[in-house]
Design an enzyme around this catalytic site. Structure first.
Site, short mmCIF file in Angstrom:
data_model
loop_
_atom_site.label_atom_id
_atom_site.label_comp_id
_atom_site.label_asym_id
_atom_site.label_seq_id
_atom_site.Cartn_x
_atom_site.Cartn_y
_atom_site.Cartn_z
N HIS A 126 0.85 -1.04 -0.27
CA HIS A 126 -0.07 -0.35 0.67
C HIS A 126 1.20 1.00 -0.33
O HIS A 126 0.69 1.96 -0.14
CB HIS A 126 -0.97 -0.08 1.38
CG HIS A 126 -2.12 -1.26 1.00
ND1 HIS A 126 -3.46 -0.83 0.76
CD2 HIS A 126 -2.63 -2.47 1.31
CE1 HIS A 126 -4.23 -1.65 0.61
NE2 HIS A 126 -2.94 -3.16 0.57
N ASP A 212 -7.22 -2.63 4.26
CA ASP A 212 -7.41 -4.31 4.94
C ASP A 212 -7.77 -4.41 6.52
O ASP A 212 -7.09 -3.35 6.71
CB ASP A 212 -5.60 -3.99 4.70
CG ASP A 212 -4.89 -4.61 3.61
OD1 ASP A 212 -5.34 -4.27 2.16
OD2 ASP A 212 -3.61 -4.96 2.94
N ASP A 244 -11.81 -5.34 1.51
CA ASP A 244 -11.04 -6.28 1.65
C ASP A 244 -11.50 -7.57 1.06
O ASP A 244 -11.66 -7.96 1.62
CB ASP A 244 -10.36 -5.52 2.75
CG ASP A 244 -9.08 -7.07 2.90
OD1 ASP A 244 -8.93 -7.30 1.42
OD2 ASP A 244 -8.69 -7.24 4.47
N SER A 415 -3.85 -14.67 10.23
CA SER A 415 -4.25 -13.63 8.81
C SER A 415 -4.90 -12.15 9.96
O SER A 415 -5.24 -12.19 10.85
CB SER A 415 -4.94 -14.37 8.42
OG SER A 415 -5.57 -13.14 7.31
N GLY A 416 -4.16 -11.60 9.27
CA GLY A 416 -4.53 -9.97 9.88
C GLY A 416 -5.48 -9.71 8.27
O GLY A 416 -6.01 -7.98 8.90
N HIS A 417 -6.52 -10.37 8.22
CA HIS A 417 -7.00 -10.14 7.02
C HIS A 417 -8.48 -10.88 7.48
O HIS A 417 -8.55 -12.30 8.21
CB HIS A 417 -7.21 -10.28 5.40
CG HIS A 417 -6.13 -9.66 4.88
ND1 HIS A 417 -5.95 -8.55 4.08
CD2 HIS A 417 -4.63 -10.23 4.76
CE1 HIS A 417 -4.89 -8.33 3.94
NE2 HIS A 417 -4.12 -8.66 3.88
N HIS A 439 -8.82 -5.60 -3.71
CA HIS A 439 -8.53 -6.45 -3.06
C HIS A 439 -8.04 -8.10 -3.01
O HIS A 439 -7.97 -8.31 -1.87
CB HIS A 439 -7.61 -5.91 -1.56
CG HIS A 439 -6.96 -6.20 -0.44
ND1 HIS A 439 -6.10 -6.81 -0.98
CD2 HIS A 439 -5.57 -5.21 -0.52
CE1 HIS A 439 -4.89 -7.46 0.19
NE2 HIS A 439 -4.68 -6.03 -0.01
#
Length: 604
Positions: A126, A212, A244, A415-417, A439
């Site tokens: 990003h 995100d 996202d 995960s960060g998603h 994304h």
């Protein structure tokens, strides 16, 4: 009979009276319908008329049908706001390429319209392309404190920090860009602090861009996502939600980042070995948890890898990594401590060839030698395509006798998603008219669109974008109205965009089949060969073991030159082309290989 007549009369009278009473309202209704009819004629005279009222253009230049180089353009009349400008890493066939950044040709042509570039968070996909963007288009940049600090590091490397207008914004703050754009920075959750969603308001309506995100009810920094503000905007009316899609194929919820801390604690407990932890440099929350465990068990921390050092230094200076003084030590000092007093945080969680962990595994690292008294924790999961690299690193580490813990053995990564249930929550709060999955690769965008339909979004109001395609929308309708230049620009060393498809093709050709250079000297007057031909081979065959083949190559070249002389050909370009074509055919028959052939003719 008289009574019957009277009743009929009364009935008729009532009907007449009713008609008389309703005469005026009917005239009013007819008048209203006429006004509506005129109004409708004005609105639907042609399809273009609808867009004469406010409409906003949404133009993604990267980040769709791919992971990385995220950048989106929002254009209203003569004003543009850009969201993010990231990079992606080269694919296997991009030989020698260092980075891939988005093509911003459209923005360069319209740079006088750009009011600013707005950043959602500080990850490379990003912010990595920002220095290259600002070298071409110098516009104000708006980012939260940590993202601004990481961007500043990049600008210093490129020596453009002084010329950049950097504005630090806070979560919850609202700014105005130009006359038409109002941008609200809404607190979000991700694997890096200071992440924000963007509420982008124009006269055409409000677009919520999630950046995100994940829904983490127990975040490491205690900063919960601002659900109430998202719901408030949803109640006011959100024109479009851009969300996202990275984990759109995964059902359920993403585990909280704090769950990793519990696993790390158990690994640190009663461990007498030196602990080496590999993770993503940008995962500041993960680094904080490693620090927490190290402090709890009385260990010092050394850091390996340039990107890891830069991010930890910046995050610590800005207060995003909290730890007592003197916990971090220089990597050169690790010899002064026993193994049970040390933690090493390193890059290389994806098995990158030049990363610190890969060099440790190969025994090539100058500062860290892996021994059987090391516990290696790889706190990451493989990015698709990197599995073979990570497997090799794990094998090499185990062959050196170390103990290796990775995602298949313990839950040392989350995960960060957002997964599907978290995506549903945002859809429920935002209640958008239009939904735009972003994304992700196509299958992820498709899965997210299916989740949106489950949440009641009409399939006609789900818009699947591609890079470069222009979407125009307002409250009345949404439609695609064309496309702009988009694609990838390859960065190789200091060269930006000078490596294109032809250069890549040549590199692949050289890598697969090698090179033969034919050098000869000719008389410019007579066209006779004065010296040569000499043959130089690289990556084709080992010359000393293929002397007969090299002699044959010289014979073929002489024969072709002789034929050109007999035909009276004196044009060097024609001679080169003839030599090249005939020699290629000969070599393929002899070796079934197709090396690159470069004839060089010098004249005297």
């Amino acid at each position: 009979m008289a009574e019957e007549k009277k009743d009929k009369k009364g009935t008729r009278g009532a009907r007449v009276e009713k008609t008389t009473v309703q005469k005026k309202p009917r005239e009013k209704r007819e008048y209203k319908k006429e006004g509506e009819r005129k109004s409708n004629i004005k609105k639907t005279k042609n399809s273009e008329e609808v867009f004469k009222k406010p409409n906003i253009k949404v133009i993604p230049l990267g980040g769709l049908h791919e992971i990385g180089k995220n950048i989106t353009v929002f254009e209203y009349e003569d004003e543009i706001v850009v969201v993010d400008c990231g990079l992606s890493f080269p694919e296997d066939d991009m030989l020698g390429v260092d980075l891939v950044i988005p093509d911003i040709t459209y923005l360069v042509k319209n740079k006088e319209k750009i009011k600013g570039i707005v950043i959602t968070h500080g990850h490379e996909d990003h912010i990595g392309g920002i220095p290259y963007f600002l070298k071409q288009i110098n516009v104000p940049l708006y980012a939260t404190k940590l993202a601004a600090g990481l961007i500043t590091n990049k600008l210093e490397e490129h020596k453009i920090v002084r010329s950049t207008k950097m504005h630090i914004v806070s979560q919850g703050e609202t700014i105005r860009l130009g006359k038409k754009f109002k941008i609200e920075f809404i607190r979000s959750s991700h694997s890096i602090p200071d992440s924000v969603m963007l509420g982008i308001t124009t006269p055409a309506g409000t677009i919520l861009h999630t950046g995100d995100f994940k829904v983490d009810y127990t975040p490491i920094d205690g900063q919960l996502m601002d659900f109430s503000r998202i719901a408030e905007l949803g109640n006011k009316g959100i024109l479009a939600l851009m969300s996202d899609s990275t984990n759109a194929e995964r059902k359920g919820f993403t585990m909280s980042e704090s769950s990793v801390g519990d696993v790390l604690d158990k690994l640190f407990l009663n461990c007498t070995k030196r602990i080496v932890v590999a993770t993503f440099a940008s995962n500041v929350h993960r680094i904080q948890q490693i620090v927490n465990s190290a402090v709890k068990y009385g260990r010092k921390i050394a850091v390996c890898g340039r990107s890891m050092i830069n991010i930890i230094t910046t995050a610590t200076e800005l207060g995003y990594i909290k730890c007592p003084e003197n916990v971090f030590i220089d990597i050169d000092m690790i010899g002064s401590y026993t193994d049970d007093q040390l933690v090493i945080i390193t890059t290389g969680s994806q098995g990158e060839p030049m990363s610190a962990l890969t060099r440790m595994a190969a025994g090539d690292h100058r500062k860290v030698k892996i021994t059987p008294n090391d516990l290696i924790i790889i706190s990451a999961t493989p990015i698709p395509g990197n599995e073979k690299y990570i497997s090799k690193v794990i094998d090499d580490l185990m062959q050196l006798g170390s103990e290796v813990v990775y995602s298949a053995l313990a839950d040392i990564h989350v995960s960060g998603h957002a997964c599907q249930e978290e995506q549903k929550l945002i859809l429920a709060l935002a209640k958008p008219k239009y939904f735009i999955p972003v994304h992700g690769e196509y299958r992820q965008l498709r899965a997210h669109s299916e989740t949106a339909q489950v949440m009641g979004i009409d399939s006609d109001n789900i818009l699947m974008l591609t890079n470069g395609r222009v979407l125009e929308l307002n409250e009345k309708e949404a439609r695609f109205t064309g496309s702009v230049p988009s694609g990838r620009v390859l960065v190789d060393g200091l060269g930006v965009g000078d490596v294109g498809n032809i250069v890549l093709r040549d590199r692949q050709h050289l890598a697969q089949d090698g090179l033969i250079v034919i050098v000869l000297t000719m008389d410019s007057q007579t066209g006779e060969v004065v010296a040569g031909p000499d043959v130089i081979s690289r990556g084709f065959v080992y010359v000393r073991e293929a002397e007969n083949l090299m002699d044959d190559v010289k014979s073929v070249v002489r024969h072709e030159i002789s034929k050109c002389e007999q035909r009276g050909v004196r044009d060097w370009a024609t001679i080169k082309s003839t030599v090249k074509e005939n020699l290629r055919d000969y070599l393929f028959i002899k070796t079934k290989r197709n090396p690159m052939i470069i004839p060089i003719i010098m004249e005297v």
